[in-house]
Design an enzyme around this catalytic site. Structure first.
Site, PDB file in Angstrom:
ATOM      1  CE  LYS A  19      26.443  -2.918  -7.259  1.00  0.00           C
ATOM      2  NZ  LYS A  19      26.719  -1.938  -8.323  1.00  0.00           N
TER       3      LYS A  19
ATOM      4  CG  HIS B 276       3.834   4.111   8.513  1.00  0.00           C
ATOM      5  ND1 HIS B 276       3.849   4.943   7.415  1.00  0.00           N
ATOM      6  CD2 HIS B 276       3.463   2.884   8.054  1.00  0.00           C
ATOM      7  CE1 HIS B 276       3.498   4.240   6.342  1.00  0.00           C
ATOM      8  NE2 HIS B 276       3.269   2.992   6.715  1.00  0.00           N
TER       9      HIS B 276
ATOM     10  NE  ARG C 287       7.350   0.920   4.642  1.00  0.00           N
ATOM     11  CZ  ARG C 287       6.131   0.401   4.660  1.00  0.00           C
ATOM     12  NH1 ARG C 287       5.949  -0.864   4.324  1.00  0.00           N
ATOM     13  NH2 ARG C 287       5.094   1.125   5.009  1.00  0.00           N
TER      14      ARG C 287
ATOM     15  NE  ARG D 138      -1.825  -2.104   2.758  1.00  0.00           N
ATOM     16  CZ  ARG D 138      -1.950  -3.370   2.363  1.00  0.00           C
ATOM     17  NH1 ARG D 138      -2.978  -3.722   1.658  1.00  0.00           N
ATOM     18  NH2 ARG D 138      -1.076  -4.292   2.702  1.00  0.00           N
ATOM     19  CB  THR D 139       3.496   2.586   2.185  1.00  0.00           C
ATOM     20  OG1 THR D 139       2.772   2.197   3.347  1.00  0.00           O
ATOM     21  CG2 THR D 139       4.128   3.945   2.423  1.00  0.00           C
TER      22      THR D 139
HETATM   23  C1  NCD Z   1       1.979  -0.881   8.087  1.00  0.00           C
HETATM   24  C2  NCD Z   1       3.483  -0.705   8.221  1.00  0.00           C
HETATM   25  O1  NCD Z   1       4.210  -0.905   7.240  1.00  0.00           O
HETATM   26  O2  NCD Z   1       3.881  -0.331   9.305  1.00  0.00           O
HETATM   27  N1  NCD Z   1       1.581  -1.119   6.754  1.00  0.00           N
HETATM   28  C3  NCD Z   1       1.253  -0.047   5.984  1.00  0.00           C
HETATM   29  O3  NCD Z   1       2.079   0.760   5.658  1.00  0.00           O
HETATM   30  N2  NCD Z   1      -0.040   0.104   5.642  1.00  0.00           N
HETATM   31  C4  NCD Z   1       1.405  -1.863   9.026  1.00  0.00           C
HETATM   32  C5  NCD Z   1       1.948  -3.254   9.033  1.00  0.00           C
HETATM   33  O4  NCD Z   1       2.831  -3.605   8.250  1.00  0.00           O
HETATM   34  O5  NCD Z   1       1.480  -4.020   9.870  1.00  0.00           O
END
Ligand code: NCD
Length: 306
Positions: free
Chosen positions: A80, A129, A101, A51-52
């Site tokens: 690397k 997040h 991320r 999703r993100t």
């Molecule tokens: C979340 C995350 O990555 O922290 N997912 C997301 O971005 N929607 C929640 C999760 O992974 O449980």
């Protein structure tokens, strides 16, 4: 130049403007279809995501911009041994804005210190997040009509769940918000959330283990997955993973207008039978994630649509 590391990087007023913009985008998408013509978003994902990453890319494409990036550390030069600082210096030459991320807490912050372009924290380890929080706030405000005077249950892995840490930090700024923190003893919120965020802001909260007891009082239930990747051993994870399962019988204990949110991915913590319940809002929440990220990209790039 502005980055986004934590939801607190925006004031309550700025968040309000961002959410107004997101709602306008939702209702008038055409107005924004070329707002980012010629702009490039880089998505640097050192950890899995559906999703993100895809909602960031969808957001940029819907604004008329383009995207580049990588979806795992294995197929970037991180494999690397390149540092995050060097990588962002390079990406600054290739893109106008970046979402990162990383499994290490603080990695996006390190990147932001040397970056020539805005860096967005798209999840750093078990820490924060913030764009999930923008999504969550937008969902709550749009579907409940307010962010104040709410009793909010957060259930599951409150220790490692970064979405929970960011959401609590953001919500303590609204009047009359009360939390019920529902978790097994081993997965309670970290001390810094309990002391520096909840207690320091004089926010009412209780910590409980049984979901059934908490349900009747809630305006909103935020379910989370047990964060398998943050456990030190498989045994502990296996013991914890099915601690909570929200099913139809439990939903019968809840208010008729209680919303159920989940950042997703879901594993077993919400039975599929709950998806049909009109109170289940987690798929709609994922849709709001695109509008929230569109509004964020425009805001950080300082672009106003015609
Ligand atoms: C979340 C995350 O990555 O922290 N997912 C997301 O971005 N929607 C929640 C999760 O992974 O449980």
């Amino acid at each position: 130049m502005r980055h986004l590391m934590s939801p607190l990087d925006f004031s309550v007023d700025e968040l309000e403007q961002l959410m107004n913009l997101a709602n306008d985008i939702e209702h008038h998408p055409k107005k924004y279809a070329h707002a980012c013509d010629g702009k490039i978003l880089a998505t640097l994902f050192y950890e899995p995501s559906t999703r993100t990453r895809l909602s960031f890319e969808s957001a940029m494409i819907r604004l008329g911009g383009k995207c580049l990036g990588f979806a795992s550390a294995d197929n970037s030069s991180a494999a690397k041994g390149e540092s995050v600082s060097d990588t962002i210096r390079i990406v600054s030459c290739y893109a106008d804005i970046c979402a990162m991320r990383h499994p290490k807490e603080g990695a996006p912050l390190v990147a932001s210190l040397v970056s020539q372009i805005p860096v967005i924290n798209a999840g750093d380890g078990g820490h924060q997040h913030p764009t999930q929080t923008l999504t969550d706030l937008l969902t709550i405000r749009s579907m409940k009509g307010r962010l104040n005077n709410l009793t909010i249950g957060l259930c599951g892995d409150l220790k490692f769940g970064r979405t929970v840490h960011s959401l609590i930090s953001a919500l303590v700024r609204y009047e009359g918000v009360r939390f019920v923190l529902i978790s097994p003893d081993e997965l309670r919120v970290p001390d810094y959330i309990r002391n520096d965020v909840l207690k320091a802001n004089h926010v009412e909260f209780e910590e409980v283990t049984r979901l059934e007891d908490a349900l009747p009082s809630l305006d909103l239930l935020y379910m989370t997955r047990v964060q398998k990747e943050r456990f030190f051993n498989e045994e502990d994870y296996v013991r914890m993973k099915d601690f909570y399962i929200l099913d139809k019988a439990k939903m019968d204990l809840a208010n008729p207008d209680m919303l159920v949110l989940h950042p997703l991915p879901r594993v077993n913590e919400i039975a599929v039978e709950v998806d049909k319940d009109p109170r289940a809002a987690y798929f709609k929440q994922a849709q709001y994630g695109v509008y929230a990220r569109m509004a964020l990209i425009l805001t950080l790039l300082g672009i106003e649509a015609e």
